[in-house]
Each structure stands twice: as structure tokens, then as C-alpha cells.
Design a protein around this motif. Structure first.
Motif, PDB file in Angstrom:
ATOM      1  N   GLU A  32      44.717  34.515  21.234  1.00 19.47           N
ATOM      2  CA  GLU A  32      44.998  35.351  22.400  1.00 19.47           C
ATOM      3  C   GLU A  32      45.217  36.815  21.989  1.00 19.47           C
ATOM      4  OE1 GLU A  32      44.644  35.602  26.128  1.00 19.47           O
ATOM      5  OE2 GLU A  32      45.165  33.541  25.574  1.00 19.47           O
ATOM      6  N   SER A  33      45.968  37.004  20.928  1.00 19.93           N
ATOM      7  CA  SER A  33      46.273  38.366  20.463  1.00 19.93           C
ATOM      8  C   SER A  33      45.021  39.081  19.989  1.00 19.93           C
ATOM      9  CB  SER A  33      47.304  38.316  19.328  1.00 19.93           C
ATOM     10  OG  SER A  33      48.504  37.726  19.758  1.00 19.93           O
ATOM     11  N   PHE A  34      44.187  38.375  19.236  1.00 16.97           N
ATOM     12  CA  PHE A  34      42.965  38.986  18.714  1.00 16.97           C
ATOM     13  C   PHE A  34      41.999  39.300  19.845  1.00 16.97           C
ATOM     14  CE2 PHE A  34      38.914  39.266  16.477  1.00 16.97           C
ATOM     15  CZ  PHE A  34      39.269  40.002  15.351  1.00 16.97           C
ATOM     16  N   SER A  35      41.930  38.436  20.840  1.00 12.61           N
ATOM     17  CA  SER A  35      41.060  38.670  21.989  1.00 12.61           C
ATOM     18  C   SER A  35      41.446  39.971  22.686  1.00 12.61           C
ATOM     19  CB  SER A  35      41.153  37.499  22.976  1.00 12.61           C
ATOM     20  OG  SER A  35      40.294  37.698  24.082  1.00 12.61           O
ATOM     21  N   LYS A  36      42.745  40.173  22.878  1.00  9.55           N
ATOM     22  CA  LYS A  36      43.202  41.383  23.560  1.00  9.55           C
ATOM     23  C   LYS A  36      42.962  42.625  22.709  1.00  9.55           C
ATOM     24  CE  LYS A  36      46.562  38.943  26.409  1.00  9.55           C
ATOM     25  NZ  LYS A  36      47.990  38.597  26.624  1.00  9.55           N
ATOM     26  N   TYR A  70      29.988  33.032  19.857  1.00  4.98           N
ATOM     27  CA  TYR A  70      30.820  33.195  18.659  1.00  4.98           C
ATOM     28  C   TYR A  70      32.272  32.934  19.020  1.00  4.98           C
ATOM     29  CZ  TYR A  70      27.202  35.627  15.896  1.00  4.98           C
ATOM     30  OH  TYR A  70      26.077  35.947  15.188  1.00  4.98           O
ATOM     31  N   ILE A  71      33.005  32.324  18.100  1.00  2.00           N
ATOM     32  CA  ILE A  71      34.451  32.204  18.248  1.00  2.00           C
ATOM     33  C   ILE A  71      35.102  32.780  17.002  1.00  2.00           C
ATOM     34  CG2 ILE A  71      36.417  30.686  18.693  1.00  2.00           C
ATOM     35  CD1 ILE A  71      34.506  28.600  19.769  1.00  2.00           C
ATOM     36  N   SER A  72      35.953  33.767  17.167  1.00  4.93           N
ATOM     37  CA  SER A  72      36.628  34.375  16.020  1.00  4.93           C
ATOM     38  C   SER A  72      37.991  33.718  15.790  1.00  4.93           C
ATOM     39  CB  SER A  72      36.815  35.876  16.258  1.00  4.93           C
ATOM     40  OG  SER A  72      37.639  36.097  17.388  1.00  4.93           O
ATOM     41  N   CYS A  73      38.531  33.945  14.612  1.00  5.89           N
ATOM     42  CA  CYS A  73      39.886  33.478  14.248  1.00  5.89           C
ATOM     43  C   CYS A  73      40.059  31.961  14.395  1.00  5.89           C
ATOM     44  CB  CYS A  73      40.945  34.194  15.073  1.00  5.89           C
ATOM     45  SG  CYS A  73      40.994  35.974  14.832  1.00  5.89           S
ATOM     46  N   VAL A  74      39.087  31.195  13.918  1.00  4.67           N
ATOM     47  CA  VAL A  74      39.149  29.749  14.113  1.00  4.67           C
ATOM     48  C   VAL A  74      40.129  29.052  13.163  1.00  4.67           C
ATOM     49  CG1 VAL A  74      36.792  29.625  15.027  1.00  4.67           C
ATOM     50  CG2 VAL A  74      37.179  29.309  12.573  1.00  4.67           C
ATOM     51  N   VAL A  75      40.583  29.759  12.149  1.00  2.00           N
ATOM     52  CA  VAL A  75      41.566  29.180  11.225  1.00  2.00           C
ATOM     53  C   VAL A  75      42.868  29.975  11.234  1.00  2.00           C
ATOM     54  CG1 VAL A  75      42.042  28.485   8.843  1.00  2.00           C
ATOM     55  CG2 VAL A  75      39.713  28.295   9.741  1.00  2.00           C
ATOM     56  N   ALA A 132      48.471  31.048  11.714  1.00  2.58           N
ATOM     57  CA  ALA A 132      47.603  29.865  11.808  1.00  2.58           C
ATOM     58  C   ALA A 132      47.274  29.547  13.262  1.00  2.58           C
ATOM     59  CB  ALA A 132      48.277  28.671  11.149  1.00  2.58           C
ATOM     60  N   ILE A 133      45.996  29.193  13.500  1.00  2.31           N
ATOM     61  CA  ILE A 133      45.531  28.859  14.850  1.00  2.31           C
ATOM     62  C   ILE A 133      45.356  27.341  14.965  1.00  2.31           C
ATOM     63  CG2 ILE A 133      43.634  29.108  16.501  1.00  2.31           C
ATOM     64  CD1 ILE A 133      45.286  31.650  16.138  1.00  2.31           C
ATOM     65  N   PRO A 134      45.982  26.708  15.973  1.00  2.00           N
ATOM     66  CA  PRO A 134      45.846  25.253  16.141  1.00  2.00           C
ATOM     67  C   PRO A 134      44.393  24.847  16.383  1.00  2.00           C
ATOM     68  CG  PRO A 134      47.621  26.124  17.512  1.00  2.00           C
ATOM     69  CD  PRO A 134      46.852  27.316  16.993  1.00  2.00           C
ATOM     70  N   TYR A 176      57.386  32.247   2.953  1.00  2.00           N
ATOM     71  CA  TYR A 176      58.438  32.845   3.777  1.00  2.00           C
ATOM     72  C   TYR A 176      59.450  33.569   2.897  1.00  2.00           C
ATOM     73  CZ  TYR A 176      62.415  33.290   6.932  1.00  2.00           C
ATOM     74  OH  TYR A 176      63.460  33.774   7.666  1.00  2.00           O
ATOM     75  N   CYS A 177      59.819  32.935   1.790  1.00  4.04           N
ATOM     76  CA  CYS A 177      60.788  33.536   0.873  1.00  4.04           C
ATOM     77  C   CYS A 177      60.226  34.825   0.249  1.00  4.04           C
ATOM     78  CB  CYS A 177      61.165  32.552  -0.238  1.00  4.04           C
ATOM     79  SG  CYS A 177      62.130  31.142   0.362  1.00  4.04           S
ATOM     80  N   LEU A 178      58.909  34.863   0.081  1.00  2.00           N
ATOM     81  CA  LEU A 178      58.279  36.045  -0.498  1.00  2.00           C
ATOM     82  C   LEU A 178      57.905  37.071   0.576  1.00  2.00           C
ATOM     83  CD1 LEU A 178      55.895  34.318  -3.077  1.00  2.00           C
ATOM     84  CD2 LEU A 178      58.006  35.545  -3.586  1.00  2.00           C
ATOM     85  N   MET A 179      58.244  36.743   1.830  1.00  2.00           N
ATOM     86  CA  MET A 179      57.934  37.615   2.968  1.00  2.00           C
ATOM     87  C   MET A 179      56.430  37.815   3.133  1.00  2.00           C
ATOM     88  SD  MET A 179      60.836  38.067   4.270  1.00  2.00           S
ATOM     89  CE  MET A 179      60.501  39.292   5.519  1.00  2.00           C
ATOM     90  N   ILE A 180      55.647  36.755   2.823  1.00  2.00           N
ATOM     91  CA  ILE A 180      54.194  36.799   3.000  1.00  2.00           C
ATOM     92  C   ILE A 180      53.843  35.940   4.212  1.00  2.00           C
ATOM     93  CG2 ILE A 180      51.949  36.223   1.997  1.00  2.00           C
ATOM     94  CD1 ILE A 180      53.240  36.565  -0.759  1.00  2.00           C
ATOM     95  N   PRO A 181      53.153  36.480   5.218  1.00  2.00           N
ATOM     96  CA  PRO A 181      52.829  35.701   6.411  1.00  2.00           C
ATOM     97  C   PRO A 181      51.857  34.562   6.111  1.00  2.00           C
ATOM     98  CG  PRO A 181      51.651  37.789   6.431  1.00  2.00           C
ATOM     99  CD  PRO A 181      52.616  37.848   5.277  1.00  2.00           C
ATOM    100  N   VAL A 182      52.021  33.446   6.807  1.00  2.00           N
ATOM    101  CA  VAL A 182      51.123  32.300   6.666  1.00  2.00           C
ATOM    102  C   VAL A 182      50.029  32.449   7.715  1.00  2.00           C
ATOM    103  CG1 VAL A 182      50.944  29.794   6.679  1.00  2.00           C
ATOM    104  CG2 VAL A 182      53.049  30.878   5.883  1.00  2.00           C
ATOM    105  N   PHE A 183      48.817  32.732   7.267  1.00  2.00           N
ATOM    106  CA  PHE A 183      47.736  33.060   8.185  1.00  2.00           C
ATOM    107  C   PHE A 183      46.885  31.866   8.612  1.00  2.00           C
ATOM    108  CE2 PHE A 183      47.985  37.527   6.437  1.00  2.00           C
ATOM    109  CZ  PHE A 183      48.459  38.067   7.615  1.00  2.00           C
TER     110      PHE A 183
END
Length: 334
Positions: A110-114, A145-150, A157-159, A205-212
Motif C-alpha cells: 500500500e505504501s509503495f503504491s502511494k 506487473y506487481i512490485s514489492c512481492v517480497v 516484509a509483504i504477506p 532488531y537489536c542491530l536496528m536493521i529493518p527486516v524487509f
């Protein structure tokens, strides 16, 4: 060989370099260079070369010459030359310029679409239904096309269920093919056990790195439940060096259409550090090694890559082109 037994005997490569690869280049590439690149890619045997995009020049200045590019290619009939059309206005302009195939671009985030097309997922699907309907009246095939599929640079992370929903909608409205894009290149081919995921997320999380993102397997399983596998393509970026591994896993799941970009051109402007699409040369080299037919001449493909890289003044993003180029240079000195 039993492990590779499920891999298709032939794979269709969809070359996206002239559009997806060049669209974010800061310096304008002349129309003549774009046309020559496309002709060289077609000459290499690529069956589909995405030529350009009929978007507002305000948003993508690099592709403001879409009409001129397409008109210069009207005599090229040995390959399909689809163009991206983000809305009905773009579709009408593409058809007027001679387009015979078009593509539309949705997102599983949703965020990427906007951020990318300035509307929600559902609003984008409503917009694309109008495009597909207009295309059907003219018997013009539409690729989705569908973007951000993973993973998404904003949401993480995208469900898989979210990707499946968008894919199902695109297929239902009449898209002849649906390309699944790991836009920021965070996917991996493995199926990770739940406890391993939790441990990895805790460490990050402890390293403050986002889980994409995570594995492409659950995503493909979810999508193939609602769309026939023969209608699906995969589109991997190589940010973490996982693109070829992800392609191999996809082939083992029955996918036989792969998007790639000559010399690895391209990238995602909304994700810091996101490198380009997987290089077409590397995909062809891997498929050749697997005994999978593509119909692509690797030498001619490398010439196309060398042509555009020399113009852009940069090294090729293809490991295959780089390695074979060094071997050729060395042999010429002997």
C-alpha cells in the motif's frame, strides 16, 4: 539431476533494460541510442523487449521520447515490443504511436503504491480495469506487473496473501501475463523455519536493521494457487546477490518466464542501495548451463550490453559479461 528435473526445457526472457533499466538515469539518453540498443537486443534473439513507457514526462523525463522511440521501431517485427501504460491516457497515446502490446504496474504494498503511482492498491486496480477493457476492444495483450512481492522499503516484509490478492485481481481483469517483482531485491530462495525467522528478526532488531523480506517460495505458492503458473513471470533485482538463486527456485516451481535487464541496468529510486535488475547476460549463462533453451545469442547480447555501458560511461553490472570480456581481452593479447 533429479533435483533439476522439474525445470522447464525452455524459458522466455523478457528484456526490460530499455524501459526499467534506463528510466532512472539522470542524464537523458538520446532517442537514437535507445533505438539502437533495442535493435541490438532484438538481434540477439530476445523474444520480448520492453521498449518504453507512456508516462508523464514530468514524472519520468528519461522516457519523454516514448512516441519517437516506438515510431522508429515500427519495422522491427522479429520480437514483441510492449510498452508501459500507467493509465487510459497513456494507453491511448501508446496505441496512437503504434504499440501492439502494453503493460500496467500495480503493487503489493500500500505504501509503495502511494509513493510510486500516487494512489492506493484498490484505486490502481480500478484504473487498470479501464485500461484492460480498452485494450480488449482492440485485441491488445496486457501484461500486469506487481512490485514489492517480497518486501517493501517502507512496510518491510509483504504477506504472500497480499501478493496473491493483487495477482488474482489482475488475472481476473484479463492480464495475459503477470510479472512478480522483488523490487528491492530482498528475497531469498529458501524456506526458513519459523524459529529461524524469529531469531533473525531479533538479531536485526537489536542491530536496528529493518527486516524487509523473506523467502520467495511462500509467495509463489500463494500466487500459483490463484493464477495458472504458465501465466506468471518473475522479476528479481540483485541487491543482495540473490536474483539467480531466486530464479532457479522459481524455475523449479514451474515458472518459465523471466524478466531481466541487459548489463543489470536499473534500480529502485525509492529504496536506498537497491541495485538493478538481474543482468540478462547472467540469466542466459545460467540457463545455458542448465541446458534450458532461450533462443538468445550470448555474444550478441554482450555486444548490446557493451554498447549501452560505453555510452553511459560505466562498467557492466553483469558478472558474465565482465568475466568473458576479460577472457576475450586476454586471448587477443596471446
Amino acid at each position: 539431476m533429479q533435483l533439476l528435473g522439474s525445470i522447464p526445457g525452455s524459458v522466455k526472457i523478457v528484456e526490460v533494460g530499455p524501459r526499467d533499466g534506463l528510466q532512472n538515469e539522470k542524464d537523458i539518453v538520446p532517442t537514437t541510442i535507445k533505438v539502437e540498443l533495442i535493435k541490438m537486443l532484438v538481434a540477439s534473439g530476445l523474444p520480448v523487449v520492453e521498449a518504453t513507457s507512456f508516462v508523464s514526462p514530468k514524472w519520468v523525463p528519461q522516457l519523454a521520447d516514448a512516441k519517437d522511440v516506438l515510431e522508429a521501431l515500427q519495422n522491427v517485427d522479429s520480437a514483441r515490443l510492449p510498452v508501459l501504460t500507467p493509465n487510459l491516457k497513456g494507453f491511448e497515446a501508446a496505441i496512437a504511436a503504434g504499440a501492439k502490446e502494453v503493460a500496467i504496474f500495480a503493487s503489493a504494498s500500500e505504501s509503495f503504491s502511494k509513493a510510486n503511482i500516487n494512489c492506493s492498491i484498490e484505486d490502481s486496480l480500478a484504473r487498470y480495469r479501464d485500461v484492460v477493457l480498452a485494450a480488449q476492444k482492440l485485441s491488445v495483450p496486457v501484461r500486469g506487473y506487481i512490485s514489492c512481492v517480497v518486501g517493501c522499503p517502507v512496510e518491510g516484509a509483504i504477506p504472500p496473501s497480499q501478493v496473491a490478492h493483487v495477482a488474482k485481481e489482475l488475472y481476473a481483469m484479463g492480464c495475459s501475463e503477470i510479472s512478480l517483482g522483488d523490487t528491492i531485491g530482498v528475497g531469498t530462495p529458501g524456506v526458513i523455519l519459523p524459529h529461524a525467522i524469529l531469531l533473525a528478526e531479533l538479531i536485526l532488531y537489536c542491530l536496528m536493521i529493518p527486516v524487509f523480506g523473506g523467502s520467495v517460495i511462500p509467495m509463489l505458492e500463494a500466487v500459483t494457487d490463484v493464477v495458472p503458473v504458465e501465466k506468471l513471470a518473475v522479476h528479481f533485482h540483485d541487491t543482495y546477490g540473490q536474483a539467480l538463486s531466486n530464479i532457479l527456485a522459481s524455475l523449479q516451481m514451474g515458472i518459465s518466464i523471466v524478466d531481466s535487464s541487459v548489463s543489470g541496468l536499473g534500480g529502485c529510486p525509492y529504496a536506498k542501495g537497491a541495485s538493478g535488475n538481474v543482468a540478462t547476460e547472467d540469466v542466459v549463462y545460467m540457463l545455458n548451463g542448465l541446458g534450458v533453451s532461450t533462443g538468445v545469442d550470448l555474444v550478441k547480447l554482450m555486444l548490446a550490453g557493451d554498447f549501452i555501458c560505453k555510452f553511459l560511461g560505466r562498467q557492466s553490472g553483469s558478472k558474465t559479461a565482465t568475466a568473458l570480456g576479460k577472457i576475450t581481452a586476454h586471448a587477443s593479447k596471446l
